[in-house]
Design an enzyme around this catalytic site. Sequence first.
Site, PDB file in Angstrom:
ATOM      1  N   HIS A  54       0.843  -1.186   0.000  1.00 47.06           N
ATOM      2  CA  HIS A  54       0.000   0.000   0.000  1.00 47.06           C
ATOM      3  C   HIS A  54       0.877   1.233   0.000  1.00 47.06           C
ATOM      4  O   HIS A  54       1.948   1.248   0.618  1.00 47.06           O
ATOM      5  CB  HIS A  54      -0.918  -0.018   1.217  1.00 47.06           C
ATOM      6  CG  HIS A  54      -1.879  -1.174   1.209  1.00 47.06           C
ATOM      7  ND1 HIS A  54      -2.722  -1.421   0.160  1.00 47.06           N
ATOM      8  CD2 HIS A  54      -2.107  -2.158   2.106  1.00 47.06           C
ATOM      9  CE1 HIS A  54      -3.444  -2.486   0.403  1.00 47.06           C
ATOM     10  NE2 HIS A  54      -3.079  -2.970   1.580  1.00 47.06           N
TER      11      HIS A  54
HETATM   12  C1  LIG Z   1      -8.791  -0.988  -1.747  1.00 44.46           C
HETATM   13  C2  LIG Z   1      -7.918  -0.962  -0.516  1.00 44.46           C
HETATM   14  C3  LIG Z   1      -7.810  -2.105   0.263  1.00 44.46           C
HETATM   15  C4  LIG Z   1      -7.026  -2.119   1.404  1.00 44.46           C
HETATM   16  N1  LIG Z   1      -6.962  -3.246   2.172  1.00 44.46           N
HETATM   17  C5  LIG Z   1      -6.241  -3.231   3.300  1.00 44.46           C
HETATM   18  C6  LIG Z   1      -6.213  -4.371   4.164  1.00 44.46           C
HETATM   19  O1  LIG Z   1      -6.846  -5.389   3.905  1.00 44.46           O
HETATM   20  N2  LIG Z   1      -5.453  -4.320   5.280  1.00 44.46           N
HETATM   21  C7  LIG Z   1      -4.723  -3.203   5.611  1.00 44.46           C
HETATM   22  O2  LIG Z   1      -4.050  -3.200   6.641  1.00 44.46           O
HETATM   23  N3  LIG Z   1      -4.731  -2.116   4.822  1.00 44.46           N
HETATM   24  C8  LIG Z   1      -5.482  -2.089   3.693  1.00 44.46           C
HETATM   25  N4  LIG Z   1      -5.504  -0.974   2.892  1.00 44.46           N
HETATM   26  C9  LIG Z   1      -4.635   0.148   3.219  1.00 44.46           C
HETATM   27  C10 LIG Z   1      -5.150   1.023   4.355  1.00 44.46           C
HETATM   28  O3  LIG Z   1      -6.518   1.286   4.138  1.00 44.46           O
HETATM   29  C11 LIG Z   1      -4.327   2.328   4.362  1.00 44.46           C
HETATM   30  O4  LIG Z   1      -2.939   2.036   4.421  1.00 44.46           O
HETATM   31  C12 LIG Z   1      -4.676   3.181   5.567  1.00 44.46           C
HETATM   32  O5  LIG Z   1      -6.041   3.510   5.533  1.00 44.46           O
HETATM   33  C13 LIG Z   1      -3.852   4.451   5.530  1.00 44.46           C
HETATM   34  O6  LIG Z   1      -4.297   5.306   6.546  1.00 44.46           O
HETATM   35  P1  LIG Z   1      -4.090   6.865   6.401  1.00 44.46           P
HETATM   36  O7  LIG Z   1      -4.616   7.459   7.663  1.00 44.46           O
HETATM   37  O8  LIG Z   1      -2.676   7.143   6.025  1.00 44.46           O
HETATM   38  O9  LIG Z   1      -4.951   7.344   5.131  1.00 44.46           O
HETATM   39  P2  LIG Z   1      -6.525   7.227   4.891  1.00 44.46           P
HETATM   40  O10 LIG Z   1      -7.124   6.051   5.603  1.00 44.46           O
HETATM   41  O11 LIG Z   1      -6.698   7.352   3.408  1.00 44.46           O
HETATM   42  O12 LIG Z   1      -7.099   8.516   5.617  1.00 44.46           O
HETATM   43  C14 LIG Z   1      -7.004   9.811   5.037  1.00 44.46           C
HETATM   44  C15 LIG Z   1      -8.168  10.620   5.563  1.00 44.46           C
HETATM   45  O13 LIG Z   1      -7.957  11.995   5.259  1.00 44.46           O
HETATM   46  C16 LIG Z   1      -9.168  12.529   4.760  1.00 44.46           C
HETATM   47  N5  LIG Z   1      -8.803  13.672   3.935  1.00 44.46           N
HETATM   48  C17 LIG Z   1      -8.236  13.668   2.703  1.00 44.46           C
HETATM   49  N6  LIG Z   1      -8.034  14.911   2.286  1.00 44.46           N
HETATM   50  C18 LIG Z   1      -8.472  15.734   3.269  1.00 44.46           C
HETATM   51  C19 LIG Z   1      -8.510  17.152   3.419  1.00 44.46           C
HETATM   52  N7  LIG Z   1      -8.084  17.990   2.501  1.00 44.46           N
HETATM   53  N8  LIG Z   1      -9.010  17.640   4.576  1.00 44.46           N
HETATM   54  C20 LIG Z   1      -9.444  16.806   5.560  1.00 44.46           C
HETATM   55  N9  LIG Z   1      -9.418  15.442   5.457  1.00 44.46           N
HETATM   56  C21 LIG Z   1      -8.947  14.939   4.325  1.00 44.46           C
HETATM   57  C22 LIG Z   1      -9.802  11.390   3.999  1.00 44.46           C
HETATM   58  O14 LIG Z   1     -11.168  11.589   3.835  1.00 44.46           O
HETATM   59  C23 LIG Z   1      -9.490  10.209   4.899  1.00 44.46           C
HETATM   60  O15 LIG Z   1     -10.454  10.029   5.911  1.00 44.46           O
HETATM   61  C24 LIG Z   1      -6.300  -0.941   1.754  1.00 44.46           C
HETATM   62  C25 LIG Z   1      -6.409   0.213   0.958  1.00 44.46           C
HETATM   63  C26 LIG Z   1      -7.203   0.209  -0.163  1.00 44.46           C
HETATM   64  C27 LIG Z   1      -7.325   1.471  -0.990  1.00 44.46           C
END
Ligand SMILES: Cc1cc2nc3c(=O)[nH]c(=O)nc-3n(C[C@H](O)[C@H](O)[C@H](O)COP(=O)(O)OP(=O)(O)OC[C@H]3O[C@@H](n4cnc5c(N)ncnc54)[C@H](O)[C@@H]3O)c2cc1C
Length: 162
Positions: free
Chosen positions: A98
């Site tokens: 990812h």
């Molecule tokens: C299809 C798919 C399947 C996956 N399957 C798995 C799995 O089985 N197991 C696993 O461990 N991981 C999985 N992942 C990966 C995991 O979901 C991500 O690594 C994790 O969610 C990353 O967390 P994050 O907080 O960095 O980003 P995100 O979870 O993307 O959070 C970002 C947040 O910021 C918000 N945001 C964006 N821009 C703005 C803005 N300008 N202002 C305010 N808020 C904003 C978004 O709405 C979102 O809520 C998967 C990902 C995908 C796409």
Amino acid sequence: MPPLGIRMMASLELALSAGELKLTSTDPDEQPFLDYRYFQQEEDLRRLREAVRLCVSLGEHERFNDIIESRIEPTDEELASDEDLDTYMIREVTTGQHISGTCKMGPDSDDMAVVNQYGRVRGIQNLRIVDASIMPDCIRANTNVTTMMIAERVSDFIKDGK
Ligand SMILES: Cc1cc2nc3c(=O)[nH]c(=O)nc-3n(C[C@H](O)[C@H](O)[C@H](O)COP(=O)(O)OP(=O)(O)OC[C@H]3O[C@@H](n4cnc5c(N)ncnc54)[C@H](O)[C@@H]3O)c2cc1C
């Protein structure tokens, strides 16, 4: 429709090759430029070659005789030499990792580090980044719970005034 069968997947963790993500615009809705740069390091090719050959030999084990009729790929020609196998791997490879590590955590001595150990953005006051982007490398675990644990840890730092 591809033929139905058994598939073995070899996964290279902690690859030495590193890709690149570049912003193409100041508009956050514009897709950035992504270059994964698979197999830039010879060691990655060597390790994956070994893994593919291991999968092939596992598939040839007598225990699979009842359920495997023949190997579809890689073909014997694709396995004939390291160069042939490299050509096959470079054509077929994809990533299961990812997206992460685009603004990594690191010490002041690391020019590529964007945030310090508390998630604070270097050079900017009162701004932290707490998500998968601060992972210093592609992790071997899944990223979701790891990201939650980063958030738990940094929330403790915030409560402790760090
Ligand atoms: C299809 C798919 C399947 C996956 N399957 C798995 C799995 O089985 N197991 C696993 O461990 N991981 C999985 N992942 C990966 C995991 O979901 C991500 O690594 C994790 O969610 C990353 O967390 P994050 O907080 O960095 O980003 P995100 O979870 O993307 O959070 C970002 C947040 O910021 C918000 N945001 C964006 N821009 C703005 C803005 N300008 N202002 C305010 N808020 C904003 C978004 O709405 C979102 O809520 C998967 C990902 C995908 C796409």
